[in-house]
Motif scaffolding. Structure first.
Motif, PDB file in Angstrom:
ATOM      1  N   ALA A   1       0.834  -1.200   0.000  1.00  0.00           N
ATOM      2  CA  ALA A   1       0.000   0.000   0.000  1.00  0.00           C
ATOM      3  C   ALA A   1       0.866   1.246   0.000  1.00  0.00           C
ATOM      4  CB  ALA A   1      -0.906   0.001   1.231  1.00  0.00           C
ATOM      5  N   LYS A   2       0.382   2.282  -0.709  1.00  0.00           N
ATOM      6  CA  LYS A   2       1.151   3.509  -0.841  1.00  0.00           C
ATOM      7  C   LYS A   2       0.357   4.707  -0.337  1.00  0.00           C
ATOM      8  CE  LYS A   2       4.577   4.172  -3.142  1.00  0.00           C
ATOM      9  NZ  LYS A   2       5.997   4.392  -2.797  1.00  0.00           N
ATOM     10  N   ALA A   3      -0.178   4.606   0.858  1.00  0.00           N
ATOM     11  CA  ALA A   3      -0.802   5.778   1.470  1.00  0.00           C
ATOM     12  C   ALA A   3       0.278   6.811   1.725  1.00  0.00           C
ATOM     13  CB  ALA A   3      -1.473   5.382   2.787  1.00  0.00           C
ATOM     14  N   PRO A   4      -0.079   8.099   1.825  1.00  0.00           N
ATOM     15  CA  PRO A   4       0.938   9.112   2.113  1.00  0.00           C
ATOM     16  C   PRO A   4       1.651   8.811   3.422  1.00  0.00           C
ATOM     17  CG  PRO A   4      -1.271   9.979   2.445  1.00  0.00           C
ATOM     18  CD  PRO A   4      -1.419   8.666   1.755  1.00  0.00           C
ATOM     19  N   VAL A   5       2.942   9.070   3.464  1.00  0.00           N
ATOM     20  CA  VAL A   5       3.719   8.836   4.679  1.00  0.00           C
ATOM     21  C   VAL A   5       3.421   9.965   5.667  1.00  0.00           C
ATOM     22  CG1 VAL A   5       6.031   8.626   5.658  1.00  0.00           C
ATOM     23  CG2 VAL A   5       5.527   7.655   3.396  1.00  0.00           C
ATOM     24  N   ILE A   6       2.924   9.600   6.837  1.00  0.00           N
ATOM     25  CA  ILE A   6       2.568  10.587   7.859  1.00  0.00           C
ATOM     26  C   ILE A   6       3.338  10.252   9.129  1.00  0.00           C
ATOM     27  CG2 ILE A   6       0.674  11.673   9.141  1.00  0.00           C
ATOM     28  CD1 ILE A   6      -1.241  10.602   7.013  1.00  0.00           C
ATOM     29  N   SER A   7       4.061  11.214   9.652  1.00  0.00           N
ATOM     30  CA  SER A   7       4.839  10.980  10.867  1.00  0.00           C
ATOM     31  C   SER A   7       3.911  10.820  12.064  1.00  0.00           C
ATOM     32  CB  SER A   7       5.790  12.150  11.114  1.00  0.00           C
ATOM     33  OG  SER A   7       5.070  13.314  11.478  1.00  0.00           O
ATOM     34  N   LYS A   8       4.428  10.247  13.145  1.00  0.00           N
ATOM     35  CA  LYS A   8       3.624  10.078  14.353  1.00  0.00           C
ATOM     36  C   LYS A   8       3.189  11.435  14.907  1.00  0.00           C
ATOM     37  CE  LYS A   8       5.456   5.571  15.697  1.00  0.00           C
ATOM     38  NZ  LYS A   8       6.209   4.791  16.696  1.00  0.00           N
ATOM     39  N   LYS A   9       4.050  12.440  14.761  1.00  0.00           N
ATOM     40  CA  LYS A   9       3.694  13.786  15.224  1.00  0.00           C
ATOM     41  C   LYS A   9       2.518  14.329  14.424  1.00  0.00           C
ATOM     42  CE  LYS A   9       5.615  18.403  16.029  1.00  0.00           C
ATOM     43  NZ  LYS A   9       6.820  19.273  15.921  1.00  0.00           N
TER      44      LYS A   9
ATOM     45  N   THR B   1      -9.597   8.891   4.408  1.00  0.00           N
ATOM     46  CA  THR B   1      -9.390   7.439   4.336  1.00  0.00           C
ATOM     47  C   THR B   1      -7.900   7.120   4.439  1.00  0.00           C
ATOM     48  OG1 THR B   1     -11.377   7.193   2.960  1.00  0.00           O
ATOM     49  CG2 THR B   1      -9.800   5.368   2.937  1.00  0.00           C
ATOM     50  N   ALA B   2      -7.076   7.898   3.736  1.00  0.00           N
ATOM     51  CA  ALA B   2      -5.628   7.681   3.778  1.00  0.00           C
ATOM     52  C   ALA B   2      -5.063   7.985   5.170  1.00  0.00           C
ATOM     53  CB  ALA B   2      -4.938   8.550   2.730  1.00  0.00           C
ATOM     54  N   TYR B   3      -5.532   9.070   5.791  1.00  0.00           N
ATOM     55  CA  TYR B   3      -5.073   9.408   7.144  1.00  0.00           C
ATOM     56  C   TYR B   3      -5.444   8.286   8.130  1.00  0.00           C
ATOM     57  CZ  TYR B   3      -5.139  11.402  11.819  1.00  0.00           C
ATOM     58  OH  TYR B   3      -4.958  11.600  13.173  1.00  0.00           O
ATOM     59  N   LEU B   4      -6.673   7.825   8.045  1.00  0.00           N
ATOM     60  CA  LEU B   4      -7.143   6.788   8.971  1.00  0.00           C
ATOM     61  C   LEU B   4      -6.419   5.467   8.748  1.00  0.00           C
ATOM     62  CD1 LEU B   4     -10.913   7.730   8.820  1.00  0.00           C
ATOM     63  CD2 LEU B   4      -9.501   7.779  10.894  1.00  0.00           C
TER      64      LEU B   4
ATOM     65  N   GLY C   1     -10.082   6.773  -2.511  1.00  0.00           N
ATOM     66  CA  GLY C   1      -9.004   6.767  -1.526  1.00  0.00           C
ATOM     67  C   GLY C   1      -8.494   5.358  -1.275  1.00  0.00           C
ATOM     68  N   MET C   2      -9.409   4.402  -1.153  1.00  0.00           N
ATOM     69  CA  MET C   2      -9.006   3.010  -0.933  1.00  0.00           C
ATOM     70  C   MET C   2      -8.233   2.472  -2.135  1.00  0.00           C
ATOM     71  SD  MET C   2     -12.132   1.224   1.242  1.00  0.00           S
ATOM     72  CE  MET C   2     -13.398   1.424  -0.012  1.00  0.00           C
ATOM     73  N   ARG C   3      -8.671   2.831  -3.338  1.00  0.00           N
ATOM     74  CA  ARG C   3      -7.951   2.378  -4.532  1.00  0.00           C
ATOM     75  C   ARG C   3      -6.551   2.994  -4.596  1.00  0.00           C
ATOM     76  NH1 ARG C   3     -12.729   3.416  -8.998  1.00  0.00           N
ATOM     77  NH2 ARG C   3     -14.350   2.170  -7.956  1.00  0.00           N
TER      78      ARG C   3
ATOM     79  N   ARG D   1      -4.139   1.236  -2.339  1.00  0.00           N
ATOM     80  CA  ARG D   1      -3.740  -0.078  -2.864  1.00  0.00           C
ATOM     81  C   ARG D   1      -2.748   0.036  -4.024  1.00  0.00           C
ATOM     82  NH1 ARG D   1      -9.519  -1.300  -2.024  1.00  0.00           N
ATOM     83  NH2 ARG D   1      -9.677  -2.759  -0.276  1.00  0.00           N
ATOM     84  N   SER D   2      -2.669   1.204  -4.633  1.00  0.00           N
ATOM     85  CA  SER D   2      -1.781   1.391  -5.777  1.00  0.00           C
ATOM     86  C   SER D   2      -0.324   1.401  -5.328  1.00  0.00           C
ATOM     87  CB  SER D   2      -2.113   2.713  -6.464  1.00  0.00           C
ATOM     88  OG  SER D   2      -1.130   3.059  -7.415  1.00  0.00           O
ATOM     89  N   ASN D   3       0.578   1.031  -6.243  1.00  0.00           N
ATOM     90  CA  ASN D   3       2.006   1.136  -5.961  1.00  0.00           C
ATOM     91  C   ASN D   3       2.560   2.511  -6.316  1.00  0.00           C
ATOM     92  OD1 ASN D   3       2.595  -1.380  -4.818  1.00  0.00           O
ATOM     93  ND2 ASN D   3       2.673  -2.360  -6.827  1.00  0.00           N
ATOM     94  N   LEU D   4       1.700   3.384  -6.836  1.00  0.00           N
ATOM     95  CA  LEU D   4       2.121   4.750  -7.151  1.00  0.00           C
ATOM     96  C   LEU D   4       2.125   5.603  -5.889  1.00  0.00           C
ATOM     97  CD1 LEU D   4      -0.025   5.360 -10.371  1.00  0.00           C
ATOM     98  CD2 LEU D   4       2.421   4.820 -10.278  1.00  0.00           C
ATOM     99  N   ASP D   5       2.816   6.725  -5.957  1.00  0.00           N
ATOM    100  CA  ASP D   5       2.702   7.737  -4.913  1.00  0.00           C
ATOM    101  C   ASP D   5       1.232   8.093  -4.739  1.00  0.00           C
ATOM    102  OD1 ASP D   5       3.792  10.221  -3.330  1.00  0.00           O
ATOM    103  OD2 ASP D   5       2.443  11.041  -4.864  1.00  0.00           O
ATOM    104  N   TYR D   6       0.796   8.345  -3.502  1.00  0.00           N
ATOM    105  CA  TYR D   6      -0.627   8.555  -3.225  1.00  0.00           C
ATOM    106  C   TYR D   6      -1.228   9.667  -4.078  1.00  0.00           C
ATOM    107  CZ  TYR D   6      -4.901   9.966  -0.827  1.00  0.00           C
ATOM    108  OH  TYR D   6      -6.196  10.323  -0.539  1.00  0.00           O
ATOM    109  N   ASN D   7      -0.567  10.824  -4.166  1.00  0.00           N
ATOM    110  CA  ASN D   7      -1.119  11.938  -4.939  1.00  0.00           C
ATOM    111  C   ASN D   7      -1.244  11.587  -6.418  1.00  0.00           C
ATOM    112  OD1 ASN D   7      -1.413  13.642  -2.730  1.00  0.00           O
ATOM    113  ND2 ASN D   7       0.607  14.559  -2.984  1.00  0.00           N
ATOM    114  N   GLU D   8      -0.231  10.914  -6.949  1.00  0.00           N
ATOM    115  CA  GLU D   8      -0.285  10.491  -8.349  1.00  0.00           C
ATOM    116  C   GLU D   8      -1.381   9.453  -8.548  1.00  0.00           C
ATOM    117  OE1 GLU D   8       2.607   8.495 -11.791  1.00  0.00           O
ATOM    118  OE2 GLU D   8       3.408   8.925  -9.786  1.00  0.00           O
ATOM    119  N   ALA D   9      -1.496   8.527  -7.600  1.00  0.00           N
ATOM    120  CA  ALA D   9      -2.543   7.498  -7.698  1.00  0.00           C
ATOM    121  C   ALA D   9      -3.926   8.132  -7.650  1.00  0.00           C
ATOM    122  CB  ALA D   9      -2.381   6.486  -6.568  1.00  0.00           C
TER     123      ALA D   9
END
Length: 365
Positions: A34-42, A117-120, A211-213, A216-224
């Motif tokens: 999965a390629k959701a955006p990378v979000i730091s713990k902060k 959806t991506a954040y969650l 968002g779910m699709r 699931r993509s191997n692309l960067d989230y914004n590009e996907a």
């Protein structure tokens, strides 16, 4: 060609194909599932606002109370809508687009639900290894709002993605409910006129699916997301220009909404989308449909509710004792949302908006 040369060539191609296969697996392992955006713990610890993108009012050429001659029309097109940016950005020009199989789509609502959806998804994944993220205080919306995640550690990525979509959808549903009872983005400016407007819930659910699709993509989230939006608009047979969406919107003036009222008058919206069955069907403009059937969206499975609690401590605007008989406090969860929608349905049916159009005919159906 000699037999030994032929055998050598066959062996060479077998080795080459095996090498390609191994390299493919190698790089796939680094790409991840999965390629959701990378979000730091902060960043995860500070949830996004419920309304990320301020968009869009349903209708065209609607006046604004106290601002003479001003007219508001929130329309966009595929040429100008721009690429997707997680949590919004200058690359986007959101608005409403008409599609012949999916009706009107509010791109602001749609993108918000995709990003939630991506954040969650990130939040749930993190909560599996860090208990501090299993209980989150969310932004106030009609009262204090919190999320408790109750997810087994062996949940698969597919299950986590589905759960993220379910919570995102429920949060979008609560937004429509809360605005009916007086919650608003701008203090003292009511938004009841936009609650359950004709495109809201379908746009929200479409955003959840995209968002779910994208995750699931191997692309960067914004590009996907940009790609998924484009494919979705192709499939739904979107119109090409702002003028076409304007025309479709104008055809339902005095039927679904009226532009004889001004924002934030509740009577702008004449019909509300309140039929929230397991599958959501779009409202299509008569004479502006496709030859293909409408695009039906499936809601997330209700059984996923067992893995979280979206809790709200409601403020004074909500007649909780009238909606939930016998309840002695003002705390509700996502399991009460359908009861609130039923209450709103009764209010709408008992007090329908009566509006006379310019030709003297009633706009009610």
């Amino acid at each position: 060609m000699a037999a030994n040369q032929k055998a050598a060539m066959i062996q060479f191609f077998k080795i080459k194909l095996r090498t390609i296969f191994i390299l493919t697996l190698y790089f796939s392992a680094f790409q991840g599932y999965a390629k959701a955006p990378v979000i730091s713990k902060k960043e995860l610890s500070v949830p996004p606002p419920r309304i990320i993108r301020t968009c869009c009012g349903f209708g065209v050429e609607i006046g604004i109370a106290g601002v003479p001659f001003a007219k508001k029309t929130d329309i966009t097109s595929r040429d100008i809508m721009g690429t997707h940016t997680f949590l919004g950005g200058k690359t986007e020009k959101n608005g409403i687009i008409y599609t012949r199989r999916g009706g009107f789509l509010d791109m602001g609502h749609l993108r918000d639900c995709a990003d939630w959806t991506a954040y969650l998804y990130n939040l749930i994944k993190t909560s599996q290894t860090n208990p501090a993220f299993r209980n989150m205080e969310l932004r106030n919306e009609g009262g204090a709002k919190s999320l408790k995640i109750i997810v087994p550690n062996d949940f698969t990525d597919d299950q986590i993605i589905a759960l993220a979509g379910k919570i995102s959808y429920d949060m979008s549903l609560w937004h429509e409910i809360s605005t009916w009872f007086g919650a608003s983005y701008i203090p003292l400016v009511p938004e009841k006129f936009s609650s359950f407007s004709p495109e809201d819930m379908y746009s929200n659910l479409m955003g959840v699916h995209l968002g779910m699709r994208a995750i699931r993509s191997n692309l960067d989230y914004n590009e996907a997301m940009t790609n998924e939006l484009s494919k979705m608009l192709d499939s739904l047979e979107s119109v090409n220009t702002e003028a076409e969406t304007f025309d479709a919107m104008h055809r339902v003036n005095e039927v679904w909404y009226t532009n004889t009222k001004k924002y934030p008058n509740n009577k702008i919206t004449l019909k509300r989308y309140l039929e929230l069955d397991p599958n959501l069907a779009p409202w299509l403009v008569p004479g502006y449909e496709s030859q293909l059937p409408p695009y039906i969206l499936q809601k997330p499975e209700s059984k996923l509710s067992q893995y979280y609690l979206l809790s709200l401590k409601l403020n004074f605007r909500f007649p909780v004792d009238s909606i939930l008989t016998g309840k002695t406090d003002n705390i509700i969860t996502q399991n009460d949302f359908e009861t609130f929608v039923d209450y709103i349905k009764k209010e709408v049916n008992n007090h329908p908006v009566k509006h006379e159009s310019k030709n003297g005919k009633s706009a009610n159906k």
